[in-house]
Design a protein around this motif. Structure first.
Motif, PDB file in Angstrom:
ATOM      1  N   ARG A  70       0.866  -1.180   0.000  1.00 54.97           N
ATOM      2  CA  ARG A  70       0.000   0.000   0.000  1.00 54.97           C
ATOM      3  C   ARG A  70       0.901   1.227   0.000  1.00 54.97           C
ATOM      4  O   ARG A  70       2.079   1.144   0.318  1.00 54.97           O
ATOM      5  CB  ARG A  70      -0.911   0.020   1.231  1.00 54.97           C
ATOM      6  CG  ARG A  70      -0.155   0.140   2.554  1.00 54.97           C
ATOM      7  CD  ARG A  70      -1.111   0.294   3.735  1.00 54.97           C
ATOM      8  NE  ARG A  70      -0.385   0.584   4.960  1.00 54.97           N
ATOM      9  CZ  ARG A  70       0.140  -0.312   5.770  1.00 54.97           C
ATOM     10  NH1 ARG A  70       0.030  -1.609   5.475  1.00 54.97           N
ATOM     11  NH2 ARG A  70       0.789   0.040   6.875  1.00 54.97           N
ATOM     12  N   ARG A  71       0.350   2.355  -0.370  1.00 50.44           N
ATOM     13  CA  ARG A  71       1.142   3.587  -0.375  1.00 50.44           C
ATOM     14  C   ARG A  71       1.680   3.857   1.031  1.00 50.44           C
ATOM     15  O   ARG A  71       0.945   3.794   2.017  1.00 50.44           O
ATOM     16  CB  ARG A  71       0.279   4.753  -0.835  1.00 50.44           C
ATOM     17  CG  ARG A  71       0.996   6.102  -0.830  1.00 50.44           C
ATOM     18  CD  ARG A  71       0.061   7.203  -1.278  1.00 50.44           C
ATOM     19  NE  ARG A  71      -0.310   7.039  -2.661  1.00 50.44           N
ATOM     20  CZ  ARG A  71      -1.521   7.250  -3.155  1.00 50.44           C
ATOM     21  NH1 ARG A  71      -2.515   7.598  -2.340  1.00 50.44           N
ATOM     22  NH2 ARG A  71      -1.777   7.075  -4.438  1.00 50.44           N
ATOM     23  N   ARG A  72       2.968   4.152   1.127  1.00 52.71           N
ATOM     24  CA  ARG A  72       3.587   4.391   2.425  1.00 52.71           C
ATOM     25  C   ARG A  72       3.852   5.882   2.615  1.00 52.71           C
ATOM     26  O   ARG A  72       4.470   6.527   1.756  1.00 52.71           O
ATOM     27  CB  ARG A  72       4.897   3.614   2.551  1.00 52.71           C
ATOM     28  CG  ARG A  72       4.723   2.114   2.480  1.00 52.71           C
ATOM     29  CD  ARG A  72       6.032   1.380   2.630  1.00 52.71           C
ATOM     30  NE  ARG A  72       6.581   1.496   3.982  1.00 52.71           N
ATOM     31  CZ  ARG A  72       7.752   0.972   4.349  1.00 52.71           C
ATOM     32  NH1 ARG A  72       8.506   0.328   3.472  1.00 52.71           N
ATOM     33  NH2 ARG A  72       8.177   1.099   5.592  1.00 52.71           N
ATOM     34  N   VAL A  73       3.389   6.417   3.726  1.00 54.14           N
ATOM     35  CA  VAL A  73       3.638   7.811   4.084  1.00 54.14           C
ATOM     36  C   VAL A  73       4.505   7.807   5.337  1.00 54.14           C
ATOM     37  O   VAL A  73       4.056   7.380   6.411  1.00 54.14           O
ATOM     38  CB  VAL A  73       2.325   8.582   4.336  1.00 54.14           C
ATOM     39  CG1 VAL A  73       2.628  10.042   4.668  1.00 54.14           C
ATOM     40  CG2 VAL A  73       1.409   8.481   3.114  1.00 54.14           C
ATOM     41  N   LEU A  74       5.742   8.246   5.201  1.00 52.73           N
ATOM     42  CA  LEU A  74       6.707   8.192   6.304  1.00 52.73           C
ATOM     43  C   LEU A  74       7.137   9.592   6.716  1.00 52.73           C
ATOM     44  O   LEU A  74       7.559  10.396   5.874  1.00 52.73           O
ATOM     45  CB  LEU A  74       7.955   7.397   5.904  1.00 52.73           C
ATOM     46  CG  LEU A  74       7.775   5.935   5.531  1.00 52.73           C
ATOM     47  CD1 LEU A  74       7.744   5.776   4.004  1.00 52.73           C
ATOM     48  CD2 LEU A  74       8.890   5.082   6.108  1.00 52.73           C
TER      49      LEU A  74
END
Length: 290
Positions: free
Chosen positions: A28-32
């Motif tokens: 899934r799209r990763r937001v870090l």
């Protein structure tokens, strides 16, 4: 005939022409959020180099520069003079995320929302705004991110635990903490972890400290090994196996408006960030299977 120069040239070729290696897309799209309130730990350096390494391997990456100094924007070769559409205008609701996003000249697939000096006053302005700690989360809505279609979003925070960093933690799913392999590395870390816990309890229960990256490692010192061992014992599998060495080249690169990946692709620093990016990508792909 083997020579050090020939070896470095061969490594540089592998870095700049990585067609044989396709890193997996995350489940899934990763937001870090890349955070550490201590300055000089390699936070911005790690943000831009990890982003560039992933983008070089055909993953789409968005970098949000949330530090008023704009160092990430500089390293990615993105204009950030006052008046440039930036994250400041996005936070106060004047423009959309897509309107502020600018392509990096470092590599394809890499986009940056720059920070201008206007961001320096944003914390004061945000205090009086409704949902002040969720402004960035609103700007990074699924619809807004879908328009840019990134696989990875990195949010580079200022070296503080103020309202900008709080916005980053509310907007993200994960926190990546760079820790330098030096004496004061763990000083203040408990305060950072305490703040993350408060965010988890009150604002973002899905936030997870998923990744620890050891930076500025000097193998000549016993201290570096001691810090490395202590961090690995405490955070265990969250710590990436790859350690970023202390490197003059890594420090020089931003002065030329570049990441180490393009500035000196055959260097130990470039290879280390490339290896760290591979670990990050493999972990991201495994998230869908655990």
């Amino acid at each position: 005939m083997w020579t050090p120069i020939a070896e470095e040239a061969e490594r540089a070729t592998r870095v700049l022409h990585p067609d044989a290696l396709q890193l997996p897309r995350p489940a899934r799209r990763r937001v870090l959020t890349v955070a550490n309130q201590k300055g000089g730990v390699g936070k911005t350096t790690s943000t831009v180099n990890l982003a560039a390494a992933l983008a070089l391997h055909h993953l789409k990456v968005l970098v949000i520069d949330l530090d008023p100094q704009g160092n990430a924007s500089t390293a990615l070769g993105v204009e950030h003079r006052s008046g440039t559409p930036s994250i400041y205008e996005v936070l106060i609701g004047e423009i959309s995320l897509a309107d502020a996003a600018a392509p990096s000249n470092q590599t394809d697939n890499l986009v940056c929302v720059p920070a201008t000096i206007d961001l320096a006053g944003a914390e004061i302005e945000l205090v009086s705004m409704a949902a002040r700690e969720s402004r960035l989360k609103e700007a990074l809505s699924p619809e807004a991110l879908d328009s840019l279609q990134p696989d990875y979003v990195f949010i580079d925070c200022p070296p503080s635990l103020g309202l900008l960093t709080l916005n980053a933690m509310v907007a993200a799913q994960e926190v990546l903490i760079p820790i330098q392999c030096e004496y004061y590395a763990l000083e203040g870390l408990s305060q950072l972890l305490g703040n993350i816990e408060l965010v988890q309890q009150h604002l973002n229960p899905d936030l997870d400290v998923s990744t620890i990256l050891l930076t500025m490692y000097d193998g000549r010192t016993k201290l570096a090994d001691q810090v490395t061992t202590e961090v690995r014992n405490h955070f265990q599998e969250r710590v990436l196996k790859t350690v970023i060495p202390r490197s003059v080249k890594v420090s020089e690169a931003p002065g030329f408006g570049q990441t180490i990946i393009t500035y000196d692709p055959g260097s130990r620093g470039a290879m280390s960030y490339l290896d760290a990016a591979k670990e990050l990508a493999v972990r991201g792909a495994e998230m869908g299977t655990t």
